[in-house]
Design an enzyme around this catalytic site. Sequence first.
Site, mmCIF file in Angstrom:
data_model
loop_
_atom_site.group_PDB
_atom_site.id
_atom_site.type_symbol
_atom_site.label_atom_id
_atom_site.label_comp_id
_atom_site.label_asym_id
_atom_site.label_seq_id
_atom_site.Cartn_x
_atom_site.Cartn_y
_atom_site.Cartn_z
ATOM 1 C CE LYS A 171 2.043 -0.276 -7.897
ATOM 2 N NZ LYS A 171 2.385 1.040 -7.428
ATOM 3 C CG HIS A 184 0.140 2.121 -12.936
ATOM 4 N ND1 HIS A 184 1.288 2.685 -12.434
ATOM 5 C CD2 HIS A 184 -0.626 1.787 -11.872
ATOM 6 C CE1 HIS A 184 1.221 2.666 -11.107
ATOM 7 N NE2 HIS A 184 0.069 2.132 -10.743
ATOM 8 C CD GLU A 214 -3.535 4.052 -9.348
ATOM 9 O OE1 GLU A 214 -3.596 3.322 -8.349
ATOM 10 O OE2 GLU A 214 -2.725 3.857 -10.255
ATOM 11 N N GLY A 237 2.281 4.675 -3.477
ATOM 12 C CA GLY A 237 3.414 4.074 -2.780
ATOM 13 C C GLY A 237 4.095 5.001 -1.785
ATOM 14 C CB SER A 239 -1.133 5.634 0.100
ATOM 15 O OG SER A 239 0.166 5.856 -0.424
HETATM 16 P P1 PGA Z 1 -0.095 1.866 -3.746
HETATM 17 O O1 PGA Z 1 -0.136 1.702 -5.341
HETATM 18 O O2 PGA Z 1 -1.394 1.311 -3.204
HETATM 19 O O3 PGA Z 1 1.101 1.076 -3.307
HETATM 20 O O4 PGA Z 1 0.025 3.320 -3.459
HETATM 21 C C1 PGA Z 1 -1.322 1.927 -6.074
HETATM 22 C C2 PGA Z 1 -1.071 1.756 -7.547
HETATM 23 O O5 PGA Z 1 0.016 2.102 -8.043
HETATM 24 O O6 PGA Z 1 -1.939 1.248 -8.282
#
Ligand code: PGA
Length: 250
Positions: free
Chosen positions: A10, A94, A166, A172, A211
Amino acid sequence: MNKLVAANWKMHKTPQEALMLVQELAHLFEQTPPAANVVIFPPYITLPGLKPHVRPWGALGAQNFYPAEEGAFTGEISLPMLRACGCSHVLAGHSERRALMGESSDFVGQKTRFAIRAGFHVVLCVGETLEEREQGRLEAVLSEQLVSALPVAGASCGTLLSVAYEPVWAIGTGRVAKHDDIVAAHGFIRRQLSVALGSQSNGIKVIYGGSVKPDNAAAIIGLDNVDGLLVGGASLQAESFYHIVQACQS
Ligand code: PGA
C-alpha cells in the site's frame, strides 16, 4: 498447484526503506527458499532497483496502472513503464481503490483485460462490505465484480489471472473471515470462473486477503479452494511476511 503469496505494501515505505525490506527478505529466502510463489507490490516510486534483489525468490508487481499505452493522463503510470521497472504483475480492483478512488467494476474490468492482453499477470480483488454481507448480497456482489472483469481475452487467462477474495470488513481490521465463510466464498468464485471460462479457469488461483498474520496463515492456506494469500499489514516486516510464506510448506 503451487500457492501464491502476495505482499501489498500500500502507501508504505520510502525507496530506501523498500530496498532494506527486500534485502532482508532476500537474506531470509536465501537460507530457506520460499514455500510458495511470492509477488511483492511496493509503491511505484520504490520499484526501480528492487528487481535484482527480488528476482531470485519472487516477482515484482505494481499496485495500480492506467489502461493506455501512453498519452495525456496526468499522474498515471503505464504498463510499459512498469515493465521497464521489472514488474510482471499488477493489482486490479482492490477495495481501497474501488471505495476511495471511485473505481467502478466496469473500469476494473477494462484494466484487467488491458493488462492481460499486455501479458501481465493480474491479481483481481473482489469482496463484499459488511453491510452487503448482512443484507445477504455476498454472492450478488462477488458475481457482479467478477462478471465485469470477465471474460478475459485469450487462452492465457488461466496463467495470467488470479482472483483475491478480500472481504472489505476484514482488511486491516484484525478481523479474519470465519473459515467456513472463506471456503464458501472461494467455492462460489471458483464455480463462477468455471461457468464463465470453462476449463480455462482451472489454472486460476483464488487467494484470500484480509488480516492474514503469521499465526493464522497456515490454517487459512489449508482450507479448501484457497490457493494463496494477499497480505497487507503483515507484509511490511520481513520476518512476519517470511513466516506467512513458509506457512505454505505443508
Ligand atoms: P491486510 O490488507 O492484510 O492489512 O488486512 C490486505 C489487503 O488489503 O490486501
